[in-house]
Design an enzyme around this catalytic site. Structure first.
Site, mmCIF file in Angstrom:
data_model
loop_
_atom_site.group_PDB
_atom_site.id
_atom_site.type_symbol
_atom_site.label_atom_id
_atom_site.label_comp_id
_atom_site.label_asym_id
_atom_site.label_seq_id
_atom_site.Cartn_x
_atom_site.Cartn_y
_atom_site.Cartn_z
ATOM 1 N NE ARG A 141 22.322 -43.039 25.615
ATOM 2 C CZ ARG A 141 23.217 -43.351 25.737
ATOM 3 N NH1 ARG A 141 23.557 -44.179 24.704
ATOM 4 N NH2 ARG A 141 23.798 -44.068 27.420
ATOM 5 C CB THR A 185 24.383 -47.699 24.397
ATOM 6 O OG1 THR A 185 24.580 -46.505 24.265
ATOM 7 C CG2 THR A 185 24.214 -49.108 25.653
ATOM 8 N N GLY A 201 31.245 -48.400 25.557
ATOM 9 C CA GLY A 201 32.256 -50.031 25.971
ATOM 10 C C GLY A 201 33.085 -49.207 26.927
ATOM 11 N N GLY A 202 33.595 -48.046 26.769
ATOM 12 C CA GLY A 202 34.086 -46.976 27.090
ATOM 13 C C GLY A 202 34.884 -47.909 28.753
ATOM 14 C CD GLU A 203 32.855 -46.108 31.524
ATOM 15 O OE1 GLU A 203 31.755 -46.530 30.381
ATOM 16 O OE2 GLU A 203 33.108 -45.099 31.652
ATOM 17 C CD1 TRP A 253 29.221 -43.694 25.190
ATOM 18 C CD2 TRP A 253 28.020 -42.551 26.686
ATOM 19 N NE1 TRP A 253 29.971 -44.307 26.320
ATOM 20 C CE2 TRP A 253 28.907 -43.722 26.960
ATOM 21 C CE3 TRP A 253 26.845 -42.693 27.233
ATOM 22 C CZ2 TRP A 253 28.139 -44.431 28.705
ATOM 23 C CZ3 TRP A 253 26.753 -42.413 28.576
ATOM 24 C CH2 TRP A 253 27.793 -43.557 29.539
ATOM 25 C CG ASP A 314 34.178 -41.130 33.229
ATOM 26 O OD1 ASP A 314 33.748 -40.917 31.526
ATOM 27 O OD2 ASP A 314 32.602 -41.755 33.293
ATOM 28 C CG ASP A 316 32.308 -40.402 28.343
ATOM 29 O OD1 ASP A 316 33.042 -40.582 27.939
ATOM 30 O OD2 ASP A 316 30.914 -40.972 28.932
#
Ligand SMILES: [Cu+2]
Length: 688
Positions: A141, A185, A201-203, A253, A314, A316
């Site tokens: 980003r 990212t 990496g939250g997934e 993020w 999710d 976020d």
């Protein structure tokens, strides 16, 4: 006895030592510090424009009266970097002293002449192409700069510093390992000798954190975890005697904002993990989906505001926080705001984290199996996207935001991708409006549970859009003093995870569309004043700068997989003296969820991610006779699966590059399927 002279020397030594320790050290880069503390002028030196993340430029050579004449000055292709199906182009270029710096989805960095577009130097990151822990496309980003260096967070979880003159690596610091589920990212933030970096990496069952690095050496100065270890503040919101909080997500993020006067650094955190399964993590789960303030020098906790308690959707907080100063009820206030995936803008006082406009805790639907929170914070004002889903054929239940679900899919809006995803929300002090991109989409939320394995996906469910459901977007001006809609555009495509924008003192909002169009709107009225076809998905946020008295607007156009827009490797710059016309339009993104393309008969092989279309099944729709065995082969770069929509009918499991799995279809029927890691990737098998 000591000689008087010796004593004087001792006193002097002590005094000078005191002076050294008490006086603040001289700023490491006074020029960058000054630029990021002030309104944005000719240079754009940090991702959000300055420390506020307002993306507001004071330049006004281009304004509402002349913007219709805007044309391309140059368009530069970045040698194919990041121009493939697995990438998204989400970076804002930075500009300083007539040189532009831009980073692609492969973490490659290019320096360009900001007047001509000529490439000055290139840095090829050489990151491992086997990285399997980027949840949502390969993205970067943006960059930060200071002390003659450019800073970039890479997907391999390294922060690197490059020499601004040559692109050579000066230092490289691993914050974590991608093999453990960690990637970077977000764009870093530079201020006063320190580089601040988030982590994603939250997934993958990770523990979120903000890391402060010494800009000169790359040494880690401090690290502040967003999830409490057992016994730490906030651990009472996780089940006692468990270590779920240590892999509960809450990643960062996006670029933090910073208030030098208050000495605080601000950011928002991502979803709880596992995303769609709350069964084993009873409690509010701090500090997932929260706005947070830390002491900038030490990383010490100051305040938090959780947007979604015990997140199982999710939802976020992914868009960057924005700092702004305002007057409410006659009183000057220091504000902070963020556009959530929930469709609301959360507006707080940045001194203490208390709501500025009003946020009420209200009861919400309950499911004891999911250990749902009793109440959720509901901001007063307007949501920018619908918050209730319609029932569709083939489903039993539809609900509104914060509806619950278990193993039977429940349709809801906003979808699990938002609302507003990573895209920034600019703020104009002239209008007092926030400009909020939104995605309108339905999710079929389903919980199925996942066992935790380090470095593997840890979702616990899915939220795919139902086959045939419509997808679109909104672009909304929200009044910062009331949190109400000032004006709103319905957009043909999803823009909550793209459609980046910035705003100027010329009274203009510049924003991209995933169909390649780049637009200028009247910031006050929303009226469209200019439109230009760039030829590639125009999803990255634009920037505004000046060289030799000429104002430019620049945007990286390289598409975005969340938006389904056309990939590419181009950077465009526009000015009133530009001569370049628009390009041919790229293929537009889908507006209906589901597999596309013709139905191919008598097929026994499906290739996943082939032909540089990473998130695809080929052919995506097949018709076969009962008893046929179909071999699914991963021909792409990333791990993929072919999994029937209800998961019970068939599932290849996650296949790595080159791996195959044969499935025999004995029962006639119409089977829709998705890729579990990428639930926007659809296929269909018709068995006769
Ligand atoms: Cu996939």
């Amino acid at each position: 006895m000591r000689h008087p002279g010796q004593r004087a020397i001792a006193v002097l030594t002590t005094l000078s030592f005191l002076l050294l320790t008490v006086l603040p050290a001289r700023a490491a880069d006074p020029e960058i510090d000054r630029l990021v503390r002030n309104p944005v002028g000719k240079d754009w030196v940090t991702n959000g424009g300055n420390l506020t993340n307002q993306r507001y430029s004071t330049l006004k050579q281009i304004d509402t009266t002349n913007v219709a004449q805007l044309k391309g000055v140059w368009m530069t292709r970045l040698k194919g970097s990041g121009a493939a199906g697995k990438y998204s182009f989400e970076a804002s270029p930075l500009v300083k002293d007539g040189i532009m710096y831009v980073v692609t989805g492969n973490d490659d960095v290019f320096a360009l002449n900001a007047k001509t577009g000529a490439i000055i130097w290139e840095y090829w990151s050489g990151i491992d192409q086997k990285i399997s822990t980027a949840c949502c496309g390969w993205v970067n980003r943006g960059l930060a700069m200071g002390e003659g260096l450019l800073f970039s967070g890479q997907l391999d979880a390294n922060v690197v510093a490059l020499n601004m003159k040559t692109g050579e690596v000066v230092w490289k610091t691993p914050i974590e390992k991608w093999e453990n589920g960690y990637t970077i990212t977000s764009a870093p933030l530079y201020y006063d000798g320190i580089v601040y970096s988030g982590i994603a990496g939250g997934e993958f069952g990770v523990r979120g954190r903000l890391t402060a690095l010494d800009a000169k050496t790359g040494a880690i100065v401090w690290r502040s975890y967003t999830l409490p270890a057992p016994g730490e503040r906030g651990s009472e919101t996780w089940p006692p005697g468990t270590d779920h909080s240590m892999r509960g997500g809450a990643t960062i993020w996006n670029t933090p904002a910073l208030d030098p006067d208050l000495g605080l650094i601000y950011f928002v955190t991502g979803n709880c993990g596992p995303d769609y399964d709350g069964a084993m993590r009873e409690g509010d789960n701090l500090y997932c989906a929260s706005m947070m303030a830390l002491k900038v020098k030490t990383g010490e906790y100051v305040w938090h505001f959780q947007q979604v308690h015990h997140d199982i959707w999710d939802y976020d907080a992914a868009s960057p926080v924005v700092l702004f100063d305002t007057v409410i009820d006659g009183k000057p206030r220091k504000g902070i705001a963020e556009a959530g995936r929930t469709g609301w803008v959360y507006i707080l006082d940045r001194t203490d984290g208390k709501p500025l406009v009003g946020i009420d805790e209200k009861p919400v639907p309950q499911d004891p199996r999911q250990k749902t929170a009793k109440t959720q914070p509901i901001p007063r004002g307007d949501a920018v996207v619908p918050q209730c889903a319609e029932l569709l054929p083939g489903y039993e239940k539809a609900g509104c935001i914060f509806e619950t679900f278990w193993e039977t899919p429940v349709l809801m809006q906003p979808s699990g991708v938002g609302g507003t995803n990573w895209s920034p929300m600019p703020y104009s002090p002239d209008t007092g409006y926030f400009y909020v991109p939104g995605t309108v989409r339905t999710s079929a939320f389903t919980r199925y549970g996942d066992k935790f394995v380090r470095g593997q996906r840890y979702f616990g469910g899915t939220q795919a859009a139902p086959i045939g459901s419509p997808m679109s977007g909104t672009f909304t001006a929200i009044d910062s003093t009331t949190n109400k809609i000032a004006w709103q555009h319905k957009t043909p495509y999803r823009i909550g995870g793209g459609g980046g924008s910035s705003v100027t003192a010329g009274g203009l909002v510049f924003r991209g569309e995933p169909d390649g169009n780049f637009l200028a709107l009247d910031a006050k009225s929303g009226k469209e004043l200019w439109r230009f076809q760039t030829g590639f998905g125009a999803d990255a946020p634009p920037v505004i700068y000046e060289v030799d008295g000429e104002q430019y607007v620049a945007i990286a156009t390289g598409g975005n997989q969340l938006q389904g827009s056309a990939y590419g490797d181009a950077v465009w710059a526009f000015s009133l003296k530009g001569q370049l016309g628009p390009l041919w339009p790229p293929p537009p993104p889908a507006t209906v969820a589901g597999p596309i393309g013709p139905i191919i008969a008598n097929v026994d092989a499906v290739r996943i991610g082939a032909g540089n279309v990473e998130y695809s099944f080929g052919p995506s729709r097949i018709r076969i006779k009962a008893g046929t065995t179909v071999t699914f082969t991963n021909a792409g770069d990333l791990p993929h699966s072919a999994t029937s929509m209800d998961r019970g009918k068939f599932d290849t499991g996650v296949l790595v590059k080159g791996e195959s799995k044969a499935i025999t279809f004995s029962q006639p029927g119409n089977y829709f399927y998705i890729c579990l890691p990428h639930p926007w990737q659809y296929g269909q098998v018709i068995v006769e």
